[in-house]
Design a protein around this motif. Structure first.
Motif, PDB file in Angstrom:
ATOM      1  N   VAL A  33      44.867 -32.795   0.100  1.00  0.00           N
ATOM      2  CA  VAL A  33      43.557 -32.400  -0.419  1.00  0.00           C
ATOM      3  C   VAL A  33      43.232 -31.018   0.126  1.00  0.00           C
ATOM      4  O   VAL A  33      43.556 -30.696   1.273  1.00  0.00           O
ATOM      5  CB  VAL A  33      42.451 -33.416  -0.042  1.00  0.00           C
ATOM      6  CG1 VAL A  33      42.235 -33.482   1.459  1.00  0.00           C
ATOM      7  CG2 VAL A  33      41.147 -33.076  -0.748  1.00  0.00           C
TER       8      VAL A  33
ATOM      9  N   VAL B 286      43.333 -32.441  -5.412  1.00  0.00           N
ATOM     10  CA  VAL B 286      44.031 -33.624  -4.891  1.00  0.00           C
ATOM     11  C   VAL B 286      45.396 -33.710  -5.556  1.00  0.00           C
ATOM     12  O   VAL B 286      45.511 -33.584  -6.780  1.00  0.00           O
ATOM     13  CB  VAL B 286      43.215 -34.907  -5.163  1.00  0.00           C
ATOM     14  CG1 VAL B 286      43.995 -36.141  -4.734  1.00  0.00           C
ATOM     15  CG2 VAL B 286      41.874 -34.844  -4.439  1.00  0.00           C
TER      16      VAL B 286
ATOM     17  N   ARG C 131      41.534 -42.395  -6.232  1.00  0.00           N
ATOM     18  CA  ARG C 131      40.156 -42.817  -5.995  1.00  0.00           C
ATOM     19  C   ARG C 131      39.546 -41.889  -4.946  1.00  0.00           C
ATOM     20  O   ARG C 131      39.970 -41.870  -3.793  1.00  0.00           O
ATOM     21  CB  ARG C 131      40.107 -44.268  -5.507  1.00  0.00           C
ATOM     22  CG  ARG C 131      38.687 -44.769  -5.241  1.00  0.00           C
ATOM     23  CD  ARG C 131      38.692 -46.182  -4.703  1.00  0.00           C
ATOM     24  NE  ARG C 131      37.345 -46.645  -4.405  1.00  0.00           N
ATOM     25  CZ  ARG C 131      37.056 -47.798  -3.808  1.00  0.00           C
ATOM     26  NH1 ARG C 131      38.047 -48.629  -3.475  1.00  0.00           N
ATOM     27  NH2 ARG C 131      35.811 -48.134  -3.572  1.00  0.00           N
ATOM     28  N   VAL C 132      38.570 -41.091  -5.359  1.00  0.00           N
ATOM     29  CA  VAL C 132      37.944 -40.107  -4.479  1.00  0.00           C
ATOM     30  C   VAL C 132      36.512 -40.557  -4.198  1.00  0.00           C
ATOM     31  O   VAL C 132      35.717 -40.765  -5.129  1.00  0.00           O
ATOM     32  CB  VAL C 132      37.947 -38.713  -5.117  1.00  0.00           C
ATOM     33  CG1 VAL C 132      37.246 -37.711  -4.200  1.00  0.00           C
ATOM     34  CG2 VAL C 132      39.379 -38.258  -5.404  1.00  0.00           C
ATOM     35  N   THR C 133      36.191 -40.728  -2.925  1.00  0.00           N
ATOM     36  CA  THR C 133      34.845 -41.101  -2.495  1.00  0.00           C
ATOM     37  C   THR C 133      34.265 -39.950  -1.688  1.00  0.00           C
ATOM     38  O   THR C 133      34.903 -39.449  -0.754  1.00  0.00           O
ATOM     39  CB  THR C 133      34.869 -42.363  -1.626  1.00  0.00           C
ATOM     40  OG1 THR C 133      35.485 -43.434  -2.358  1.00  0.00           O
ATOM     41  CG2 THR C 133      33.461 -42.776  -1.224  1.00  0.00           C
TER      42      THR C 133
ATOM     43  N   ARG D 264      36.666 -36.502 -12.282  1.00  0.00           N
ATOM     44  CA  ARG D 264      37.701 -35.494 -12.449  1.00  0.00           C
ATOM     45  C   ARG D 264      37.102 -34.286 -13.164  1.00  0.00           C
ATOM     46  O   ARG D 264      36.388 -34.429 -14.152  1.00  0.00           O
ATOM     47  CB  ARG D 264      38.883 -36.047 -13.223  1.00  0.00           C
ATOM     48  CG  ARG D 264      40.114 -35.158 -13.116  1.00  0.00           C
ATOM     49  CD  ARG D 264      41.386 -35.853 -13.566  1.00  0.00           C
ATOM     50  NE  ARG D 264      41.371 -36.142 -14.991  1.00  0.00           N
ATOM     51  CZ  ARG D 264      41.384 -37.361 -15.508  1.00  0.00           C
ATOM     52  NH1 ARG D 264      41.410 -38.406 -14.713  1.00  0.00           N
ATOM     53  NH2 ARG D 264      41.377 -37.540 -16.806  1.00  0.00           N
TER      54      ARG D 264
ATOM     55  N   PHE E  62      38.493 -32.401  -8.558  1.00  0.00           N
ATOM     56  CA  PHE E  62      37.359 -33.308  -8.646  1.00  0.00           C
ATOM     57  C   PHE E  62      36.076 -32.556  -8.323  1.00  0.00           C
ATOM     58  O   PHE E  62      36.081 -31.558  -7.601  1.00  0.00           O
ATOM     59  CB  PHE E  62      37.550 -34.497  -7.696  1.00  0.00           C
ATOM     60  CG  PHE E  62      38.656 -35.429  -8.127  1.00  0.00           C
ATOM     61  CD1 PHE E  62      38.379 -36.566  -8.856  1.00  0.00           C
ATOM     62  CD2 PHE E  62      39.978 -35.139  -7.810  1.00  0.00           C
ATOM     63  CE1 PHE E  62      39.399 -37.424  -9.262  1.00  0.00           C
ATOM     64  CE2 PHE E  62      41.010 -35.991  -8.212  1.00  0.00           C
ATOM     65  CZ  PHE E  62      40.714 -37.131  -8.944  1.00  0.00           C
TER      66      PHE E  62
ATOM     67  N   ILE F 272      34.906 -36.999   2.831  1.00  0.00           N
ATOM     68  CA  ILE F 272      35.714 -37.362   1.666  1.00  0.00           C
ATOM     69  C   ILE F 272      36.769 -38.374   2.065  1.00  0.00           C
ATOM     70  O   ILE F 272      37.309 -38.333   3.172  1.00  0.00           O
ATOM     71  CB  ILE F 272      36.383 -36.116   1.040  1.00  0.00           C
ATOM     72  CG1 ILE F 272      36.996 -36.465  -0.327  1.00  0.00           C
ATOM     73  CG2 ILE F 272      37.414 -35.494   1.990  1.00  0.00           C
ATOM     74  CD1 ILE F 272      37.466 -35.246  -1.106  1.00  0.00           C
ATOM     75  N   THR F 273      37.036 -39.294   1.149  1.00  0.00           N
ATOM     76  CA  THR F 273      38.148 -40.238   1.286  1.00  0.00           C
ATOM     77  C   THR F 273      38.918 -40.235  -0.028  1.00  0.00           C
ATOM     78  O   THR F 273      38.320 -40.286  -1.103  1.00  0.00           O
ATOM     79  CB  THR F 273      37.645 -41.663   1.580  1.00  0.00           C
ATOM     80  OG1 THR F 273      36.888 -41.656   2.786  1.00  0.00           O
ATOM     81  CG2 THR F 273      38.818 -42.624   1.738  1.00  0.00           C
ATOM     82  N   VAL F 274      40.235 -40.119   0.071  1.00  0.00           N
ATOM     83  CA  VAL F 274      41.102 -40.170  -1.103  1.00  0.00           C
ATOM     84  C   VAL F 274      42.075 -41.314  -0.925  1.00  0.00           C
ATOM     85  O   VAL F 274      42.740 -41.419   0.117  1.00  0.00           O
ATOM     86  CB  VAL F 274      41.884 -38.850  -1.304  1.00  0.00           C
ATOM     87  CG1 VAL F 274      42.787 -38.949  -2.529  1.00  0.00           C
ATOM     88  CG2 VAL F 274      40.921 -37.676  -1.442  1.00  0.00           C
TER      89      VAL F 274
ATOM     90  N   SER G 227      41.252 -38.944   4.874  1.00  0.00           N
ATOM     91  CA  SER G 227      39.816 -38.700   4.998  1.00  0.00           C
ATOM     92  C   SER G 227      39.580 -37.408   5.779  1.00  0.00           C
ATOM     93  O   SER G 227      40.445 -36.960   6.539  1.00  0.00           O
ATOM     94  CB  SER G 227      39.121 -39.870   5.706  1.00  0.00           C
ATOM     95  OG  SER G 227      39.628 -40.023   7.021  1.00  0.00           O
TER      96      SER G 227
END
Length: 290
Positions: free
Chosen positions: A48, A63, A84-86, A98, A118, A133-135, A143
C-alpha cells in the motif's frame, strides 16, 4: 492538490519495493571463498502507498500485491480490485470505494480495475486528524496509521548561488519554524519562458529530502534547501517555493533507502510493506531573484 498528484509516494515507494519484497539477495563473503549470492524464496506480500494531504479529499491510495524480483512489475496482474480496504478517521469508519479515475502520472494507460486505487469520496483531510488503514486480501492483512501534520510555518525564502561548484549551483532556501515530531522538505519550482528559436515554456520541480527536528523550542528555526535550474541569459526565469510537512515516518523511510541499504523502514505492518503518511503544504510563494 495531492502532492505532485501522488507521485512522491508511488515513485519513491516502488523504486525500492520491487527488489525488496520479491526476493532478497544476500551476499556472503569469507576470507577463503568467493562471494556467493543466495536468493530467498519469493513470498507474496500486500503493498500500500499513499500520502494524505491536508485540504485534499482522501484518494490515490494504491493497493497491489508484490511481484517476483525476476520479472517486472505488471500492474494489470498485480492490482487487487477485490481487496477489502477499511479506513478509520479518528477511530470511526468512513466509506471507501475503488477509485473511478486514476492519478495523472504513472498509470501506464491502465483502467482503475487493473491499477487499483481507493478513495473516500467527500472526506476532506484536515491537520490533526488520525487516519488508520487496514487492507485484507487472500488471507493476508496489513495495517498502518498516520496523523496529518499542521501546515508549515515558513519564515522566509531566499535564493543562493554557490560559485565554488563547477558549474555554479543555485539553491532555494527556506527558513521554517518547525513543530515537534514533524519532517519538512522544500519544493523548488523553476518556470523558464524563452524567446530563443524552437524554445518554449518549461517547468521543473525539485524537492529536498525531508528533515526532522524532534526537540524544538519556540525560538528554533530550521533551514532547508533544494536545487534550482538556471535559464539562459535571454530567458525569463521565475522561481516559486513551497514547504511540505510530513509524518516523520516518511523521512525515516527515505533515509533508510539511501545508499546500499536494502532494508527500508516502512510504516506498514503485517503481511506486506508500504508507506501510508500524512502531509500538509504551505502556500506557493514567488521568490524574487536577484
Amino acid at each position: 492538490m495531492q502532492i505532485f498528484q501522488y507521485h512522491l509516494a508511488q515513485a519513491k515507494v516502488l523504486r525500492c519495493l520491487h527488489p525488496f519484497f520479491a526476493a532478497i539477495c544476500i551476499v556472503l563473503t569469507s576470507c577463503t571463498s568467493a562471494p556467493q549470492v543466495v536468493e530467498l524464496p519469493y513470498v507474496e506480500q500486500l503493498v500500500v502507498s499513499a500520502i494524505l494531504t491536508a485540504g485534499d479529499t482522501v484518494r490515490n491510495i494504491h493497493v497491489m500485491r508484490s511481484a517476483p524480483a525476476s520479472g517486472k512489475i505488471e500492474y494489470a496482474a498485480q492490482g487487487l480490485p477485490d481487496a477489502r480496504v477499511t479506513l478509520l478517521l479518528n477511530g470511526s469508519p468512513v466509506v471507501v470505494r475503488r477509485q473511478r479515475t486514476l492519478p495523472q502520472v504513472n498509470t501506464q494507460g491502465l483502467s482503475p480495475e487493473q491499477r487499483t486505487f481507493f478513495e473516500a469520496p467527500g472526506v476532506v483531510i484536515q491537520s490533526g486528524q488520525r487516519y488508520s488503514i487496514t487492507v485484507e486480501w487472500s488471507g493476508k492483512r496489513i495495517s498502518a496509521s498516520t496523523v496529518i501534520p499542521s501546515a508549515p510555518d515558513v519564515v522566509s525564502y531566499r535564493i543562493l548561488d554557490d560559485l565554488s561548484f563547477v558549474p555554479p549551483r543555485r539553491t532555494l532556501q527556506a527558513v521554517v519554524r518547525p513543530a515537534s515530531n514533524t519532517a519538512y522538505s522544500i519544493i523548488g519550482e523553476t518556470i523558464i519562458t524563452s524567446n530563443r528559436p524552437n524554445s518554449s515554456l518549461s517547468n521543473s520541480l525539485t524537492e529536498s529530502l525531508p528533515v526532522v527536528r524532534n526537540q524544538v523550542t519556540n525560538s528554533d528555526t530550521l533551514q532547508i534547501r533544494t536545487n534550482l535550474n538556471f535559464g539562459f541569459q535571454q530567458d525569463t526565469v521565475r522561481y516559486f517555493g513551497r514547504v511540505v510537512s510530513y509524518d516523520p515516518a516518511y523521512s525515516l523511510y527515505l533515509q533508510s533507502i539511501q545508499g546500499v541499504n536494502p532494508f527500508a523502514r516502512w510504516n506498514v505492518q503485517g503481511d506486506g510493506v508500504g508507506i501510508f503518511v500524512g502531509a500538509a503544504l504551505s502556500e506557493r510563494r514567488a521568490v524574487a531573484f536577484p
